[in-house]
Design a protein around this motif. Structure first.
Motif, PDB file in Angstrom:
ATOM      1  N   GLU A  76       0.810  -1.212   0.000  1.00  0.00           N
ATOM      2  CA  GLU A  76       0.000   0.000   0.000  1.00  0.00           C
ATOM      3  C   GLU A  76       0.845   1.265   0.000  1.00  0.00           C
ATOM      4  O   GLU A  76       0.283   2.371   0.028  1.00  0.00           O
ATOM      5  N   ASN A  77       2.158   1.122  -0.023  1.00  0.00           N
ATOM      6  CA  ASN A  77       3.064   2.274   0.042  1.00  0.00           C
ATOM      7  C   ASN A  77       2.718   3.167   1.225  1.00  0.00           C
ATOM      8  O   ASN A  77       2.596   4.392   1.099  1.00  0.00           O
ATOM      9  N   ALA A  78       2.562   2.541   2.362  1.00  0.00           N
ATOM     10  CA  ALA A  78       2.121   3.280   3.532  1.00  0.00           C
ATOM     11  C   ALA A  78       2.860   2.837   4.780  1.00  0.00           C
ATOM     12  O   ALA A  78       3.233   1.670   4.929  1.00  0.00           O
ATOM     13  N   GLY A  79       3.049   3.779   5.671  1.00  0.00           N
ATOM     14  CA  GLY A  79       3.570   3.514   6.989  1.00  0.00           C
ATOM     15  C   GLY A  79       2.576   3.990   8.028  1.00  0.00           C
ATOM     16  O   GLY A  79       1.717   4.838   7.747  1.00  0.00           O
ATOM     17  N   TYR A  80       2.713   3.446   9.221  1.00  0.00           N
ATOM     18  CA  TYR A  80       1.749   3.742  10.276  1.00  0.00           C
ATOM     19  C   TYR A  80       2.461   3.898  11.606  1.00  0.00           C
ATOM     20  O   TYR A  80       3.518   3.315  11.849  1.00  0.00           O
ATOM     21  N   LEU A  81       1.867   4.680  12.450  1.00  0.00           N
ATOM     22  CA  LEU A  81       2.286   4.774  13.832  1.00  0.00           C
ATOM     23  C   LEU A  81       1.039   4.628  14.694  1.00  0.00           C
ATOM     24  O   LEU A  81       0.202   5.540  14.744  1.00  0.00           O
TER      25      LEU A  81
END
Length: 125
Positions: A76-81
């Motif tokens: 998803e070409n995504a990062g999360y915190l």
């Protein structure tokens, strides 16, 4: 060029949770190290968490260890915190950051050359 858009901030009571997202575009996402930094009024921008692109290793500031979790979804070409048990001391503008290549110092903001616009996290007491 890499573009980062960080979202998900808001106002939350102490003890609550928020999930920040970092959407990336512009190059091979899986090769990027992702970091989260935060800056409170009158303070320096400080390291929060980082995750490497390959066989991901994670790094956390002592102040958030056990409460925050950094993750990524390369498809998803995504990062999360994911932030739990939020404290008033967590109040800051949170920035997603990224850097390609090897040899960076994950906790050093100077190692990152791509930045999101920042998203405000406010934790009330």
């Amino acid at each position: 060029q890499v573009q980062l858009v960080d979202t998900g901030g808001g106002l939350v009571q102490a003890g609550g949770s928020l999930r920040l997202s970092c959407a990336a575009s512009g190059r091979a996402f899986s090769s990027l190290t992702l970091g989260w930094f935060r800056q409170a009024p009158g303070k320096e921008r400080e390291f929060v968490a980082a995750i490497t692109g390959r066989n991901p290793n994670t790094y956390y500031a002592d102040s958030v260890k056990g409460r925050f979790t950094i993750s990524r979804d390369n498809a998803e070409n995504a990062g999360y915190l994911q932030m739990h048990s939020l404290k008033p001391e967590d109040t800051a503008v949170y920035y997603c950051a990224a850097r390609g290549g090897l040899g960076l110092i994950h906790t050093d903001r100077r190692s990152y050359n791509y930045w999101g616009q920042g998203t405000q996290v406010t934790v009330s007491s």
